[in-house]
Design a protein around this motif. Structure first.
Motif, PDB file in Angstrom:
ATOM      1  N   ILE A 245     -29.841 -22.479  39.123  1.00 43.53           N
ATOM      2  CA  ILE A 245     -28.397 -22.664  39.030  1.00 43.53           C
ATOM      3  C   ILE A 245     -28.082 -23.714  37.980  1.00 43.53           C
ATOM      4  N   ASN A 246     -27.123 -23.375  37.126  1.00 45.61           N
ATOM      5  CA  ASN A 246     -26.632 -24.273  36.086  1.00 45.61           C
ATOM      6  C   ASN A 246     -25.267 -24.764  36.535  1.00 45.61           C
TER       7      ASN A 246
ATOM      8  N   SER B  25     -20.093 -22.652  38.592  1.00 45.13           N
ATOM      9  CA  SER B  25     -21.502 -22.732  38.230  1.00 45.13           C
ATOM     10  C   SER B  25     -22.023 -21.349  37.877  1.00 45.13           C
ATOM     11  N   GLU B  26     -23.201 -21.316  37.279  1.00 45.13           N
ATOM     12  CA  GLU B  26     -23.793 -20.050  36.845  1.00 45.13           C
ATOM     13  C   GLU B  26     -25.212 -19.930  37.382  1.00 45.13           C
ATOM     14  N   TRP B  27     -25.490 -18.818  38.063  1.00 45.09           N
ATOM     15  CA  TRP B  27     -26.869 -18.508  38.444  1.00 45.09           C
ATOM     16  C   TRP B  27     -27.602 -17.978  37.215  1.00 45.09           C
ATOM     17  N   VAL B  28     -28.757 -18.548  36.928  1.00 49.48           N
ATOM     18  CA  VAL B  28     -29.490 -18.202  35.704  1.00 49.48           C
ATOM     19  C   VAL B  28     -30.925 -17.820  36.052  1.00 49.48           C
ATOM     20  N   ASP B  29     -31.551 -17.078  35.149  1.00 47.74           N
ATOM     21  CA  ASP B  29     -32.948 -16.679  35.330  1.00 47.74           C
ATOM     22  C   ASP B  29     -33.870 -17.854  35.012  1.00 47.74           C
ATOM     23  N   VAL B  30     -34.848 -18.057  35.864  1.00 45.76           N
ATOM     24  CA  VAL B  30     -35.871 -19.078  35.638  1.00 45.76           C
ATOM     25  C   VAL B  30     -36.957 -18.475  34.743  1.00 45.76           C
ATOM     26  N   ALA B  31     -37.342 -19.205  33.703  1.00 47.76           N
ATOM     27  CA  ALA B  31     -38.397 -18.742  32.787  1.00 47.76           C
ATOM     28  C   ALA B  31     -39.694 -19.494  33.062  1.00 47.76           C
ATOM     29  N   CYS B  32     -40.807 -18.800  33.000  1.00 45.07           N
ATOM     30  CA  CYS B  32     -42.116 -19.413  33.244  1.00 45.07           C
ATOM     31  C   CYS B  32     -43.050 -19.105  32.070  1.00 45.07           C
ATOM     32  N   VAL B  33     -43.907 -20.067  31.754  1.00 43.76           N
ATOM     33  CA  VAL B  33     -44.924 -19.899  30.711  1.00 43.76           C
ATOM     34  C   VAL B  33     -46.277 -20.268  31.305  1.00 43.76           C
TER      35      VAL B  33
ATOM     36  N   GLU C  78     -39.003 -23.319  34.154  1.00 37.50           N
ATOM     37  CA  GLU C  78     -37.881 -24.162  33.771  1.00 37.50           C
ATOM     38  C   GLU C  78     -36.620 -23.318  33.616  1.00 37.50           C
ATOM     39  N   LEU C  79     -35.475 -23.999  33.464  1.00 33.43           N
ATOM     40  CA  LEU C  79     -34.197 -23.337  33.246  1.00 33.43           C
ATOM     41  C   LEU C  79     -33.894 -23.239  31.748  1.00 33.43           C
ATOM     42  N   PRO C  80     -33.138 -22.213  31.363  1.00 29.59           N
ATOM     43  CA  PRO C  80     -32.832 -21.994  29.941  1.00 29.59           C
ATOM     44  C   PRO C  80     -31.731 -22.914  29.438  1.00 29.59           C
ATOM     45  N   PRO C  81     -31.485 -22.923  28.120  1.00 32.75           N
ATOM     46  CA  PRO C  81     -30.341 -23.672  27.584  1.00 32.75           C
ATOM     47  C   PRO C  81     -29.048 -23.202  28.254  1.00 32.75           C
ATOM     48  N   ASN C  82     -28.099 -24.149  28.391  1.00 34.47           N
ATOM     49  CA  ASN C  82     -27.877 -25.321  27.600  1.00 34.47           C
ATOM     50  C   ASN C  82     -28.708 -26.535  27.998  1.00 34.47           C
ATOM     51  N   SER C  83     -29.639 -26.405  28.966  1.00 32.63           N
ATOM     52  CA  SER C  83     -30.547 -27.497  29.292  1.00 32.63           C
ATOM     53  C   SER C  83     -31.708 -27.496  28.300  1.00 32.63           C
TER      54      SER C  83
ATOM     55  N   HIS D 247     -27.749 -30.185  27.354  1.00 30.63           N
ATOM     56  CA  HIS D 247     -28.050 -30.997  28.532  1.00 30.63           C
ATOM     57  C   HIS D 247     -29.497 -31.440  28.529  1.00 30.63           C
ATOM     58  N   THR D 248     -29.732 -32.691  28.914  1.00 29.03           N
ATOM     59  CA  THR D 248     -31.098 -33.202  28.999  1.00 29.03           C
ATOM     60  C   THR D 248     -31.736 -32.961  30.359  1.00 29.03           C
ATOM     61  N   ILE D 249     -30.931 -32.839  31.433  1.00 26.52           N
ATOM     62  CA  ILE D 249     -31.518 -32.824  32.770  1.00 26.52           C
ATOM     63  C   ILE D 249     -32.120 -31.454  33.102  1.00 26.52           C
ATOM     64  N   ILE D 250     -33.346 -31.487  33.653  1.00 24.34           N
ATOM     65  CA  ILE D 250     -34.085 -30.249  33.910  1.00 24.34           C
ATOM     66  C   ILE D 250     -34.919 -30.390  35.182  1.00 24.34           C
ATOM     67  N   PRO D 251     -34.725 -29.507  36.167  1.00 27.09           N
ATOM     68  CA  PRO D 251     -35.664 -29.414  37.280  1.00 27.09           C
ATOM     69  C   PRO D 251     -36.851 -28.557  36.865  1.00 27.09           C
ATOM     70  N   ALA D 252     -37.948 -28.662  37.583  1.00 24.62           N
ATOM     71  CA  ALA D 252     -39.134 -27.879  37.221  1.00 24.62           C
ATOM     72  C   ALA D 252     -39.800 -27.325  38.468  1.00 24.62           C
TER      73      ALA D 252
END
Length: 608
Positions: A121-122, A288-296, A306-311, A468-473
């Protein structure tokens, strides 16, 4: 608010050299007080760390022990991990207002065991819909190259409360009023201030007073709410009855109280008196916006998510994508080779951050940023023997783009297997310095991170979210949920995420050791607020090589070797630039939770 007056109480809270050298100045602490003695010994594990916390039913790790207890109480009352995370976040907005509060934004990743999926969630807010870049520039003045860190201009719509309710609607079990009740009680009755947080109170007061002289913003309400008797000290009882009233209204009336009701009207009326362009509609239409979580994938079956931009979450993924091309474990963890590769991977990733990361509703990031091929291409730019003087953004295969800080992190897990990774912030320091009449919280200054270059993807526009700088992981292992974690602190966050992963995967550290180990923090290079190179606004010189800050635990011979490789290395002994880590991992076979927390903060990990 009552200051500590006894020497004994002061020593218990933050130490004093008075026992060895009698002095009235109890703030002169550890450097002199601990001379001539080192750490004690441990029967197991690293001598410089402590044991992780283990528990079978649930776990919470936050930056304040009382907030951790609030989360555990919610879990024990039948709340979900999301209920407990909201409750802890509310408590931290009261107890750690130097880093967060309901005047700021929120991002979270939730692992839901029912669907076996990660949800992102963004919860970041937008600029005023009725103010253009030209109008903003007119207000800033002809010589401005950036948005100021205080006053009305860097304020964006606070997104935290809406994100709370979006998370709660999907994953909550208890009434929101019950989740907010512990913080309301502490806000009225008071809580004792923790030492590190008290230190940040003092730093923020100094910053606000200096900036008030420079920018002339309204600090009367901010001073009355947080600094009525000056900067509070460790152990002082801090109360915030205005915040209690605000949270009580939110608990009773729901999300719309904050964005359309009495609280919204008070915020907008106040902001407009300060010269802001916000309208009530800016608040009412926020969501707020539900967003897809990306994994590497990294190695050994571990994936960083992690979450995509704008983070800036993709910055950590880009670093992992680069570093998986070299086996770091062939060297000792404190070797110059390991620190060199981590630093150069950061520098490469952040060049792309500055060029491409922005609100995707206005400018989508290139699709090729996270491909293995692009990671190998960027890795090939690293000279293994020397620091590269300057890197440039890469050229991932993607469509053409148009045109050439302070935080809290917490994590909670419950008996069902739900795990929450949540980060929340007002951005720089405590925020903008602005507190609306009678509301008890400070507005964020996140809009400072817009670029003023109209050709930049992160350029200021009406109704836009800033970088945005803040990022959960989150970390997955062999397709299963492994760890919910984060590390607060501006540009340190992606660097910290990667260092934690390296410590765990490449060096076999346990969850607590992975956070306690000495860190590096590279600062410098191009920023998302800078003008694009070659544009008319590109007048500010860029520190391409930057500075590599390391903690005292990095060996002296490594520091000298890094300098010989061309890095500008400085030893930073305060711990402040290196973030604030919390983590919860789940044992893949037993389901037992393991928790860890940051020694550089006041926090606690605890379970039941």
């Amino acid at each position: 608010m009552r200051s500590i007056t006894t020497l004994a109480a002061a020593i218990l809270l933050f130490g004093s050299p008075a026992l060895a050298q009698p002095s009235d100045n109890v703030a002169d602490t550890t450097a002199e007080a601990t001379q001539g003695i080192g750490p004690g010994a441990r029967p197991v594990g690293a001598q410089w760390s402590r044991s992780p916390v283990v528990a079978p039913n649930g776990m919470a790790a936050t930056a304040h022990p009382l907030a951790t207890q609030v989360a555990l109480n919610i879990l024990q009352d039948g709340g979900s991990a999301v209920d407990a995370a909201i409750a802890a976040n509310a408590a931290l907005g009261l107890m750690e207002p130097t880093g967060n509060g309901i005047g700021g934004d929120l991002f979270a990743i939730v692992y839901d065991p029912e669907t076996e999926q990660l949800y992102g969630i963004n919860g970041s807010g937008r600029s005023p819909a009725g103010q253009t870049l030209d109008q903003l520039r007119e207000r800033l003045g002809p010589d401005a190259t950036s948005i100021p860190p205080v006053g009305p201009l860097p304020v964006t719509v606070p997104g935290t409360v809406d994100a709370w309710f979006a998370l709660h609607e999907r994953f909550g079990r208890l009434p929101m009023a019950q989740n907010l009740a512990p913080t309301i009680r502490y806000a009225r009755e008071g809580h004792p201030l923790a030492p590190v947080i008290a230190m940040y109170f003092g730093r923020n007061l100094t910053r606000f007073e200096e900036n008030q002289q420079r920018y002339g913003f309204d600090f009367d309400n901010g001073r009355a709410t947080y600094f009525a008797g000056g900067a509070p000290e460790p152990g002082d009882t801090f109360r915030n009855p205005d915040l209690a009233d605000t949270l009580e209204r939110i608990g009773a009336n729901g999300r719309d109280e904050f964005y359309e009701g009495e609280t919204a009207r008070t915020m907008v009326d106040y902001l407009r008196r300060q010269g802001s362009a916000f309208t009530l509609d800016d608040f009412a239409t926020h969501e707020s916006e539900w967003v897809d979580v990306a994994c590497v994938a990294y190695r050994r079956g571990y994936e960083l998510c992690e979450l995509p931009p704008n983070s800036q979450g993709f910055a950590a993924l880009q670093m992992v994508n680069i570093l998986r091309n070299v086996d770091l474990s062939q060297w000792e963890r404190g070797s110059p080779e390991v620190l060199h590769y981590i630093t150069e991977a950061k520098r490469l990733a952040f060049e792309d951050v500055a060029r491409f990361y922005a609100d995707p509703a206005f400018s989508a990031a290139p699709e090729g940023l996270l491909t293995p091929e692009y990671g190998r291409a960027r890795f090939s730019e690293i000279d293994p023997a020397r620091a590269t003087p300057a890197f440039s953004p890469g050229t991932p295969d993607a469509p053409e783009l148009e045109g050439p800080g302070d935080t809290t992190y917490l994590t909670v897990a419950d008996s069902s297997g739900m795990m929450v990774s949540l980060i929340q912030s007002n951005y720089r320091g405590m925020g903008s310095g602005l507190v609306a009449d009678g509301l008890g919280f400070m507005f964020q200054d996140r809009g400072e991170l817009f670029s003023l270059d109209p050709d930049h993807p992160n350029a200021y526009e009406p109704g836009k979210r800033p970088f945005h700088t803040i990022i959960p992981a989150f970390v997955m292992h062999d397709g299963e949920p492994f760890m919910s974690f984060g590390l607060m602190g501006g540009g340190m966050q992606p660097q910290g995420h990667v260092q934690i992963l390296v410590n765990l995967v490449d060096y076999g550290m346990n969850l607590q050791e992975a956070g306690d180990a000495a860190r590096l923090m590279h600062d410098g290079g191009r920023q998302p607020t800078d003008a694009l190179s070659g544009s008319a606004a590109d007048t500010v010189p860029i520190d391409d090589l930057g500075t590599l800050y390391v903690e005292p635990g990095v060996p002296a011979e490594t520091i000298e070797a890094l300098r010989a490789m061309g890095h500008n290395v400085e030893v930073e002994e305060t711990g402040m630039p290196f973030g604030g880590y919390q983590a919860i991992a789940r044992h893949p076979e037993t389901g037992v939770y393991i928790g860890a927390t940051e020694m550089r903060k006041d926090g606690q990990a605890a379970g039941w």
